[in-house]
Design a protein around this motif. Structure first.
Motif, PDB file in Angstrom:
ATOM      1  N   HIS A   1      11.738  10.648 -21.581  1.00 35.87           N
ATOM      2  CA  HIS A   1      13.059  11.089 -22.033  1.00 35.87           C
ATOM      3  C   HIS A   1      12.935  12.493 -22.612  1.00 35.87           C
ATOM      4  O   HIS A   1      12.138  12.731 -23.527  1.00 35.87           O
ATOM      5  N   THR A   2      13.690  13.443 -22.074  1.00 34.72           N
ATOM      6  CA  THR A   2      13.583  14.844 -22.475  1.00 34.72           C
ATOM      7  C   THR A   2      14.943  15.366 -22.904  1.00 34.72           C
ATOM      8  O   THR A   2      15.944  15.167 -22.211  1.00 34.72           O
TER       9      THR A   2
ATOM     10  N   GLY B   1      11.721  15.994 -17.507  1.00 31.94           N
ATOM     11  CA  GLY B   1      11.839  14.541 -17.542  1.00 31.94           C
ATOM     12  C   GLY B   1      11.356  13.889 -16.257  1.00 31.94           C
ATOM     13  O   GLY B   1      10.673  12.860 -16.283  1.00 31.94           O
TER      14      GLY B   1
ATOM     15  N   ASP C   1       7.073   9.168 -26.724  1.00 32.41           N
ATOM     16  CA  ASP C   1       8.359   8.534 -26.458  1.00 32.41           C
ATOM     17  C   ASP C   1       9.409   9.526 -25.966  1.00 32.41           C
ATOM     18  O   ASP C   1      10.238   9.188 -25.126  1.00 32.41           O
ATOM     19  N   HIS C   2       9.376  10.746 -26.511  1.00 30.14           N
ATOM     20  CA  HIS C   2      10.386  11.749 -26.165  1.00 30.14           C
ATOM     21  C   HIS C   2       9.745  13.134 -26.139  1.00 30.14           C
ATOM     22  O   HIS C   2       8.788  13.406 -26.860  1.00 30.14           O
TER      23      HIS C   2
ATOM     24  N   GLU D   1      15.879  18.293 -17.130  1.00 32.36           N
ATOM     25  CA  GLU D   1      15.788  17.304 -16.056  1.00 32.36           C
ATOM     26  C   GLU D   1      14.465  17.411 -15.306  1.00 32.36           C
ATOM     27  O   GLU D   1      13.847  16.403 -14.960  1.00 32.36           O
TER      28      GLU D   1
END
Length: 355
Positions: free
Chosen positions: A314-315, A308, A289-290, A305
């Motif tokens: 999502h980072t 991601g 998820d992350h 960025e």
């Protein structure tokens, strides 16, 4: 033999000895039952003072610890240290709940005999009761950890040479998980019921720890780190290793550095993390998820960025201090840049508050 973990530690400083720096963190109680960052320091190590997690130069490492302690401006001399995960054999086993300490020690020793590939006389072993086994309340899950005595003794020796006292010896992976409990506030619902891949990118290695519902389910190391960027700076601009490290941190490199050196490194970093994420999802039943970036390389502008974009996940950049009080003298802007590399030291400092 049983002195690897400790249930409770006196006031202490978390000290992370990496391959390039010594990092220190001191936490205090803010008076409301929460943490306050009291002070921290980062001091660079001489080249090759620590190699593959081993202390190669006791003199240089102890001197750097002493220098970092002076930068801290503290009187506290008790410290918590950690061993690299690769230096520790760990295993979770189930035992009957309600065993006496002596009975549990005997069972731990019997378990250790089965999976430690060298004589028990050569190792330090300890254990920690984690929790009741789900669906079997008569049993508890116990974490057993073992490391060769010389790895522990080297770290104790550099602390003593620096005039400090090591009262806790932890494992870097567990220290990161402790700090994650603070950094998780950066994630939706503090990471609960989600799968989070923590990627700590150091100088030489990328350490991966995946937590599902805030419990570790996967760990891995792979060779990739900031040294690759340093080597490219040395090759391209004719600098010494020491000059290259300073230039990376403080700037002053030619105008083409960002486009021709830094950004290709960032893209390589993103690709390595994407491969690691793919390997995890292909070999387990979990999806990610992350991603949480930690370590020195996480502070590179745009790294989150890039990761991601490459992973489509999502980072975030880890900051265990994002939602805790700060002592008045701490520069919040500088701390935000340093925070990703302080995860292990922060987790070690949290041992002060273990019940």
């Amino acid at each position: 033999m049983f002195d690897f973990f400790k249930d409770h530690a006196p006031p202490l400083i978390g000290v992370d000895i990496s391959s390039t720096t010594v990092k220190m963190v001191e936490l205090a109680d803010d008076g409301k039952g929460a943490y306050r960052l009291e002070r921290y320091a980062i001091a660079p190590l001489p080249r090759d003072a620590v190699v593959d997690g081993n202390i190669a130069s006791l003199e240089h490492v102890s001197e750097t610890i002493r220098r970092a302690w002076k930068l801290m401006g503290t009187r506290e001399k008790n410290i918590a240290l950690a061993l690299p995960a690769a230096a520790v054999i760990s295993k979770k086993v189930n035992m009957l709940a309600g065993l006496s300490e002596m009975e549990m020690e005997l069972q731990v020793e019997a378990e250790a005999n089965q999976y430690i590939p060298f004589s028990l006389d050569e190792v330090n072993i300890d254990f920690q009761i984690l929790d009741t086994v789900p669906n079997n309340p008569q049993n508890v899950e116990v974490l057993i950890a073992a490391s060769k005595k010389e790895r522990i003794e080297d770290r104790i020796a550099v602390a003593e040479e620096a005039g400090l006292k090591a009262v806790v010896m932890d494992v870097e992976t567990y220290a990161t998980e402790a700090a994650y409990s603070l950094a998780a506030s950066q994630l939706p619902n503090a990471g609960s019921d989600q799968t989070v891949m923590i990627v700590d990118v150091g100088a030489q290695m990328m350490h991966i720890n995946v937590l599902h519902d805030n419990q570790s389910v996967y760990t891995r190391e792979q060779p990739f780190g900031g040294n690759q960027l340093t080597q490219e700076v040395i090759r391209r601009y004719g600098l010494s290793p020491e000059e290259a490290e300073i230039a990376k941190r403080k700037g002053g490199l030619p105008d083409n550095y960002d486009a021709e050196v830094l950004q290709p490194f960032v893209q390589s970093l993103a690709m390595e993390i994407a491969r690691a994420a793919q390997l995890f999802t292909n070999s387990t039943q979990f999806g990610i998820d992350h991603i949480m970036l930690a370590g020195g390389c996480a502070s590179i502008a745009g790294a989150d960025e890039a990761v991601g974009a490459r992973t489509q996940l999502h980072t975030v950049t880890a900051n265990p201090f994002a939602n805790i009080a700060l002592a008045k003298h701490i520069n919040a802007t500088q701390l935000a840049a340093d925070a990703p590399s302080l995860m292990i030291a922060c987790g070690l400092a949290m041992r002060r508050f273990d019940a």
